[in-house]
Structures are given as structure tokens and as C-alpha cells.
Design a protein around this motif. Structure first.
Motif, mmCIF file in Angstrom:
data_model
loop_
_atom_site.group_PDB
_atom_site.id
_atom_site.type_symbol
_atom_site.label_atom_id
_atom_site.label_comp_id
_atom_site.label_asym_id
_atom_site.label_seq_id
_atom_site.Cartn_x
_atom_site.Cartn_y
_atom_site.Cartn_z
ATOM 1 N N ILE A 69 0.844 -1.198 0.000
ATOM 2 C CA ILE A 69 0.000 0.000 0.000
ATOM 3 C C ILE A 69 0.880 1.249 0.000
ATOM 4 N N SER A 70 1.890 1.259 0.847
ATOM 5 C CA SER A 70 2.786 2.407 0.943
ATOM 6 C C SER A 70 3.519 2.660 -0.371
ATOM 7 N N LEU A 71 4.062 1.615 -0.957
ATOM 8 C CA LEU A 71 4.802 1.773 -2.217
ATOM 9 C C LEU A 71 3.900 2.290 -3.329
ATOM 10 N N ASN A 72 2.698 1.729 -3.427
ATOM 11 C CA ASN A 72 1.796 2.164 -4.485
ATOM 12 C C ASN A 72 1.321 3.592 -4.274
ATOM 13 N N GLN A 73 1.120 3.987 -3.030
ATOM 14 C CA GLN A 73 0.736 5.369 -2.757
ATOM 15 C C GLN A 73 1.884 6.308 -3.129
ATOM 16 N N GLN A 74 3.112 5.914 -2.801
ATOM 17 C CA GLN A 74 4.282 6.734 -3.144
ATOM 18 C C GLN A 74 4.424 6.881 -4.662
ATOM 19 N N LYS A 75 4.202 5.788 -5.401
ATOM 20 C CA LYS A 75 4.284 5.849 -6.862
ATOM 21 C C LYS A 75 3.225 6.795 -7.419
ATOM 22 N N TYR A 76 2.028 6.718 -6.891
ATOM 23 C CA TYR A 76 0.938 7.601 -7.320
ATOM 24 C C TYR A 76 1.298 9.056 -7.053
ATOM 25 N N GLY A 83 10.175 12.320 -3.894
ATOM 26 C CA GLY A 83 10.114 10.943 -3.428
ATOM 27 C C GLY A 83 9.664 10.867 -1.981
ATOM 28 N N HIS A 84 10.316 10.008 -1.222
ATOM 29 C CA HIS A 84 9.959 9.805 0.189
ATOM 30 C C HIS A 84 10.292 11.010 1.070
ATOM 31 N N ASP A 85 11.126 11.903 0.592
ATOM 32 C CA ASP A 85 11.542 13.048 1.414
ATOM 33 C C ASP A 85 10.386 13.976 1.766
ATOM 34 N N SER A 94 -3.247 13.198 -1.606
ATOM 35 C CA SER A 94 -3.178 11.958 -0.837
ATOM 36 C C SER A 94 -4.578 11.473 -0.457
ATOM 37 N N LYS A 95 -5.431 12.397 -0.065
ATOM 38 C CA LYS A 95 -6.825 12.062 0.261
ATOM 39 C C LYS A 95 -7.547 11.532 -0.980
ATOM 40 N N GLN A 96 -7.262 12.136 -2.124
ATOM 41 C CA GLN A 96 -7.833 11.684 -3.391
ATOM 42 C C GLN A 96 -7.415 10.237 -3.659
ATOM 43 N N TRP A 97 -6.129 9.928 -3.435
ATOM 44 C CA TRP A 97 -5.637 8.563 -3.614
ATOM 45 C C TRP A 97 -6.390 7.607 -2.690
ATOM 46 N N GLU A 98 -6.547 8.000 -1.425
ATOM 47 C CA GLU A 98 -7.267 7.152 -0.470
ATOM 48 C C GLU A 98 -8.667 6.834 -0.974
ATOM 49 N N GLN A 99 -9.355 7.825 -1.493
ATOM 50 C CA GLN A 99 -10.706 7.611 -2.002
ATOM 51 C C GLN A 99 -10.687 6.678 -3.211
#
Length: 149
Positions: A22-29, A40-42, A115-120
Motif C-alpha cells: 500500500i505504501s509503495l503504491n501510494q508513493q508511486k501515485y 520521493g519519500h523526502d 493523498s486524500k484523493q488517492w485514499e478515495q
């Protein structure tokens, strides 16, 4: 391909593997949405500093479990890009207080909106508030477990 086998995520996969995925896919998005910033992660450091004005590099080391060197390198990059500033701590001149700049302050709400958009889009809803609290507590417990050992 069966839904339960998608990307080798199976019922018997370790829970942490699901969280990692989940974390990796959210980061890619997020990276595709903010490609021009090359963060990136920074970006997580900007978010932490925004939420904790005046925090220290040591606070970031403790929160994210990264080495002092990795945090220092990331902070230099974020400072050079104009997202954060380091000010000498008047109570301990060998340490810095970290704050977001106007550029960082403008990024955080936009990042949270996307990020909220991704969650939805992936199906995380307000009904999952209890699940979010439980996972947060698991994260805290994991941090405490490391501190105790």
C-alpha cells in the motif's frame, strides 16, 4: 488473474507485506502527481516539519528510524530546494530548529489533498477511521518495541 492473488498478495501473506505494498503504491501515485518536485519519500520530512515547527534533526531520526547521515542529506536537499529552513536553536547553538518555508507551507495542503484523493480512489473511506486508528497504534507499538530493546 484472481483478485486475491494480484501481485502475489495472498491471504497468507504477512500483514506487513500488505502495508508495504500500500505504501509503495501510494508513493508511486504521489510521485506521478508531483513529478516536477522530485521529492520521493523526502516529502514525509516536509510534512513532519510542517506539523512540528521548530523540531530537530534528531526528532526526524527518531520518528523515521533513519540514520543521522541520511536525514542530514535529505534536509540539505529540501533546504536547497527551498522547502525548509534550518535556524540555530538559541538554547543549544550546536542544534538546528527546522521549519517549513512558504514554499513548503504551500506544498503540504496540496499534497494532503492529493493523498486524500488517492485514499478515495483505492477505497479508503471515512468508515475506515477505526482501522486507521488501529494501524496507527500498531505503528506506535512497533516504535516503542524498538525503543525498549
Amino acid at each position: 488473474m484472481e483478485e486475491e492473488c494480484y501481485q502475489a498478495i495472498k491471504d497468507y501473506s504477512p500483514f506487513i507485506a500488505w502495508i508495504h505494498n500500500i505504501s509503495l503504491n501510494q508513493q508511486k501515485y504521489m510521485k506521478t502527481k508531483f513529478r516536477e518536485l522530485d521529492l520521493g519519500h523526502d516529502v514525509r520530512y516536509i510534512m513532519f516539519i510542517y506539523d512540528n515547527p521548530g523540531c530537530s534533526q534528531e526528532d526526524l531520526v527518531n520518528m523515521f528510524g533513519q540514520s543521522k547521515g541520511n536525514i542530514a542529506k535529505a534536509l540539505r536537499k529540501l533546504e536547497d530546494k527551498g522547502f525548509i529552513q534550518r535556524d540555530v536553536n538559541p538554547q543549544n547553538r550546536r542544534k538546528y530548529m527546522l521549519n517549513t518555508t512558504e514554499k513548503g507551507n504551500n506544498l503540504v495542503p496540496e499534497f494532503r489533498r492529493v493523498s486524500k484523493q488517492w485514499e478515495q480512489e483505492v477505497g479508503i473511506t471515512e468508515a475506515d477511521i477505526e482501522l486507521k486508528r488501529r494501524i496507527r497504534q500498531i505503528a506506535i507499538n512497533g516504535m516503542k518495541l524498538i525503543e525498549d530493546n
